[in-house]
Design a protein around this motif. Structure first.
Motif, PDB file in Angstrom:
ATOM      1  N   LEU A  42      40.014  40.769  30.645  1.00 49.36           N
ATOM      2  CA  LEU A  42      40.719  40.616  31.353  1.00 49.36           C
ATOM      3  C   LEU A  42      42.621  41.510  31.155  1.00 49.36           C
ATOM      4  N   CYS A  43      43.105  41.394  32.115  1.00 48.84           N
ATOM      5  CA  CYS A  43      44.141  42.975  32.180  1.00 48.84           C
ATOM      6  C   CYS A  43      45.547  41.561  32.512  1.00 48.84           C
ATOM      7  N   ARG A  44      46.717  42.872  31.921  1.00 49.06           N
ATOM      8  CA  ARG A  44      47.825  41.831  33.082  1.00 49.06           C
ATOM      9  C   ARG A  44      47.457  42.806  34.316  1.00 49.06           C
ATOM     10  N   SER A  45      47.274  43.987  33.564  1.00 44.29           N
ATOM     11  CA  SER A  45      47.452  44.679  35.157  1.00 44.29           C
ATOM     12  C   SER A  45      46.418  44.375  36.374  1.00 44.29           C
ATOM     13  N   ASP A  46      45.265  43.715  35.887  1.00 48.53           N
ATOM     14  CA  ASP A  46      44.820  42.943  37.311  1.00 48.53           C
ATOM     15  C   ASP A  46      45.979  41.685  37.426  1.00 48.53           C
ATOM     16  N   GLY A  66      38.307  44.226  37.643  1.00 50.17           N
ATOM     17  CA  GLY A  66      37.489  44.230  36.217  1.00 50.17           C
ATOM     18  C   GLY A  66      37.704  45.905  36.114  1.00 50.17           C
ATOM     19  N   HIS A  67      38.381  46.395  35.198  1.00 47.05           N
ATOM     20  CA  HIS A  67      38.559  47.971  34.688  1.00 47.05           C
ATOM     21  C   HIS A  67      38.251  47.765  33.265  1.00 47.05           C
ATOM     22  N   GLU A  68      37.577  47.227  32.044  1.00 49.25           N
ATOM     23  CA  GLU A  68      37.546  46.874  31.074  1.00 49.25           C
ATOM     24  C   GLU A  68      35.991  46.344  30.606  1.00 49.25           C
ATOM     25  N   GLY A 127      37.744  47.828  39.195  1.00 53.70           N
ATOM     26  CA  GLY A 127      38.692  47.343  39.205  1.00 53.70           C
ATOM     27  C   GLY A 127      40.393  47.521  39.694  1.00 53.70           C
ATOM     28  N   LEU A 128      39.764  48.972  40.366  1.00 51.18           N
ATOM     29  CA  LEU A 128      41.378  49.017  40.737  1.00 51.18           C
ATOM     30  C   LEU A 128      41.579  49.703  42.240  1.00 51.18           C
ATOM     31  N   GLY A 129      40.439  48.794  43.160  1.00 50.70           N
ATOM     32  CA  GLY A 129      40.305  49.353  44.189  1.00 50.70           C
ATOM     33  C   GLY A 129      38.827  49.925  44.119  1.00 50.70           C
ATOM     34  N   SER A 161      38.031  50.086  26.347  1.00 55.19           N
ATOM     35  CA  SER A 161      38.065  51.006  27.409  1.00 55.19           C
ATOM     36  C   SER A 161      39.086  50.413  27.768  1.00 55.19           C
ATOM     37  N   ASP A 162      40.068  49.712  27.687  1.00 57.12           N
ATOM     38  CA  ASP A 162      41.249  49.194  28.194  1.00 57.12           C
ATOM     39  C   ASP A 162      42.390  48.986  27.239  1.00 57.12           C
ATOM     40  N   ALA A 163      42.435  48.018  26.119  1.00 52.89           N
ATOM     41  CA  ALA A 163      43.416  47.358  25.090  1.00 52.89           C
ATOM     42  C   ALA A 163      43.410  48.299  23.981  1.00 52.89           C
ATOM     43  N   LEU A 165      41.908  51.472  24.055  1.00 49.38           N
ATOM     44  CA  LEU A 165      42.139  52.909  24.500  1.00 49.38           C
ATOM     45  C   LEU A 165      43.298  53.585  24.672  1.00 49.38           C
ATOM     46  N   THR A 166      43.687  52.147  25.556  1.00 51.60           N
ATOM     47  CA  THR A 166      45.717  52.430  25.902  1.00 51.60           C
ATOM     48  C   THR A 166      46.485  52.615  24.168  1.00 51.60           C
ATOM     49  N   ALA A 167      46.166  51.684  23.626  1.00 50.84           N
ATOM     50  CA  ALA A 167      46.663  51.720  22.046  1.00 50.84           C
ATOM     51  C   ALA A 167      46.996  52.326  21.681  1.00 50.84           C
ATOM     52  N   PRO A 302      53.331  56.890  28.289  1.00 54.66           N
ATOM     53  CA  PRO A 302      51.870  56.644  27.965  1.00 54.66           C
ATOM     54  C   PRO A 302      50.666  55.556  29.302  1.00 54.66           C
ATOM     55  N   PHE A 303      49.657  56.405  29.535  1.00 55.08           N
ATOM     56  CA  PHE A 303      49.010  55.501  30.889  1.00 55.08           C
ATOM     57  C   PHE A 303      47.573  55.963  29.743  1.00 55.08           C
ATOM     58  N   TRP A 304      46.977  54.652  29.880  1.00 52.62           N
ATOM     59  CA  TRP A 304      45.589  54.429  29.710  1.00 52.62           C
ATOM     60  C   TRP A 304      44.610  55.340  28.367  1.00 52.62           C
ATOM     61  N   GLY A 305      44.242  56.512  28.191  1.00 52.26           N
ATOM     62  CA  GLY A 305      43.577  57.685  27.352  1.00 52.26           C
ATOM     63  C   GLY A 305      42.847  58.080  28.160  1.00 52.26           C
TER      64      GLY A 305
HETATM   65  C1  FEH Z   1      46.025  50.519  34.988  1.00 48.90           C
HETATM   66  C2  FEH Z   1      46.278  50.789  36.119  1.00 48.90           C
HETATM   67  C3  FEH Z   1      47.593  50.816  36.886  1.00 48.90           C
HETATM   68  C4  FEH Z   1      48.362  50.581  36.668  1.00 48.90           C
HETATM   69  C5  FEH Z   1      47.605  50.055  34.518  1.00 48.90           C
HETATM   70  C6  FEH Z   1      47.335  50.024  33.892  1.00 48.90           C
HETATM   71  C7  FEH Z   1      46.539  49.535  32.978  1.00 48.90           C
HETATM   72  O1  FEH Z   1      45.514  48.292  32.643  1.00 48.90           O
HETATM   73  C8  FEH Z   1      45.198  50.786  32.116  1.00 48.90           C
HETATM   74  O2  FEH Z   1      45.482  50.415  31.012  1.00 48.90           O
END
Ligand code: FEH
Ligand code: ZN
Ligand code: ZN
Length: 355
Positions: A42-46, A66-68, A127-129, A161-163, A165-167, A302-305
């Protein structure tokens, strides 16, 4: 225990709550690959997606969140390449066009065709559309988006894959400025920040200084290798500058991105330093000369990786250098996990495991 069913945590309408529902089993065609999900972070972006106003995101509901995601390849389309059936993988989350210069270099997070993809409401990725991995099964457009994880535990692999990679990408953005005797400040030691501390310690010689509003997060920062941690206080900038020997930090990684953290960043940055704003906390910063930022400051968002970076993050985890602080939830408790993330009650990264 699911009977091979195809449950999914879906956003069925803007402004509505995520619901766990049955969906048809996806059938991979062409290059597509079907993954049996073993863990989904789970991510704050969710939360930003769940709370989005209609039309504010270039996505069409309904879709699965779900993107992770980590899991095992269970079926391939006839043209699929990459990890074979049976292999355990983590899913690279930003799904670009796959053919522009940036995608060809593995930087689908910066796909040149993103504006056109967004205009078509194609979605940013799982998980993002597009249907994501808070589910029993996940259909991935291509094997190019899969990175093998060997025997790495799924709840450790998914957050990479998210936390992770983004870090890693944020650290890579500022790494050139680090060196012996330098200092880097990490603002926010949550799901991403605690991994950034570890990545800084593993890949730079900088002193790592951490700031968080929660005592338990500062304790986590110390366990992850931070040399110093502090709660935000009126004199935090002076305390942190003092820790740098008075010259300031060559880089600040702001995983919160709020007004107060950006303000603190301006107070601790060394001249010619790097400010990487990763968190989407809604803070604003005036960029003008003369202004609040030291001369020579470079700002990045920076955005993701990239895919090559995800391979390096997985390698760090597989060698035991990177450990994710995880709080597990059964997939069936997804709503509770989401509310726990929202309330700030999750320690480290919340990860859903199909039950
Ligand atoms: C994903 C999609 C849009 C904005 C931010 C994100 C982040 O959670 C990707 O790490
Ligand atoms: Zn995310
Ligand atoms: Zn592209």
């Amino acid at each position: 225990m699911s009977t091979g069913g195809t449950r999914a945590v879906r956003l069925t309408r803007w402004g509505g709550p995520p619901v766990i529902t049955e969906v048809p089993r996806p059938v991979p065609t062409g290059e597509e690959v079907l993954i049996r999900v073993e863990a989904a972070g789970l991510c704050r972006s969710d939360l930003h997606v769940i709370d989005a106003r209609p039309g504010s995101l270039p996505y069409r509901t309904p879709f699965t969140l779900g993107h992770e995601v980590a899991g095992r390849v269970v079926e391939q389309g006839p043209l699929a390449t990459g990890p074979a059936v049976g292999e355990r993988v983590v899913v690279y989350g930003p799904w670009g066009c796959g053919s522009c210069a940036r995608c060809a270099a593995g930087a689908e997070n910066y796909c040149d065709r993103r504006p056109a993809l967004d205009a078509d409401l194609t979605g940013t990725g799982a998980g993002l559309g597009r249907d994501g991995g808070m589910a029993d099964l996940l259909l991935v457009p291509s094997g190019r988006l899969l990175v093998p994880v060997g025997e790495l535990a799924a709840v450790q692999a998914a957050p990479l894959s998210d936390a992770g990679l983004t870090a890693y990408h944020a650290v890579a953005t500022v790494r050139h400025a680090t060196g012996d005797g330098t200092s880097v400040v990490v603002l926010g030691v949550g799901g991403l920040g605690h991994l950034a501390v570890q990545i800084l310690r593993a890949t730079t010689t900088a002193q790592v200084l951490a700031v968080d509003v929660r005592e338990e997060a500062l304790a986590l920062a110390e366990r992850c290798g931070a040399h110093f941690g502090t709660l935000p206080r009126p004199d935090s900038a002076a305390v942190l500058r003092d820790r740098t020997g008075g010259v300031g930090a060559v880089a600040v990684l702001d995983f919160v991105g709020s007004r107060s953290t950006l303000e603190l960043a301006t107070g601790v940055l060394r001249a010619g330093g790097e400010l990487a704003v990763v968190g989407s906390g809604g803070g604003e910063l005036s960029v003008r000369k003369p202004g609040v930022l030291p001369p020579g400051t470079r700002i990045s968002l920076p955005f993701w990786g990239t895919l090559p970076e995800l391979e390096r993050v997985v390698a760090l985890a597989r060698e035991g250098t990177l450990k994710v602080e995880v709080e597990r939830f059964a997939l069936s408790r997804a709503p509770e996990a989401i509310e726990g993330l929202r309330s700030g009650g999750v320690r480290g990264r919340a990860v859903l495991v199909p039950d």
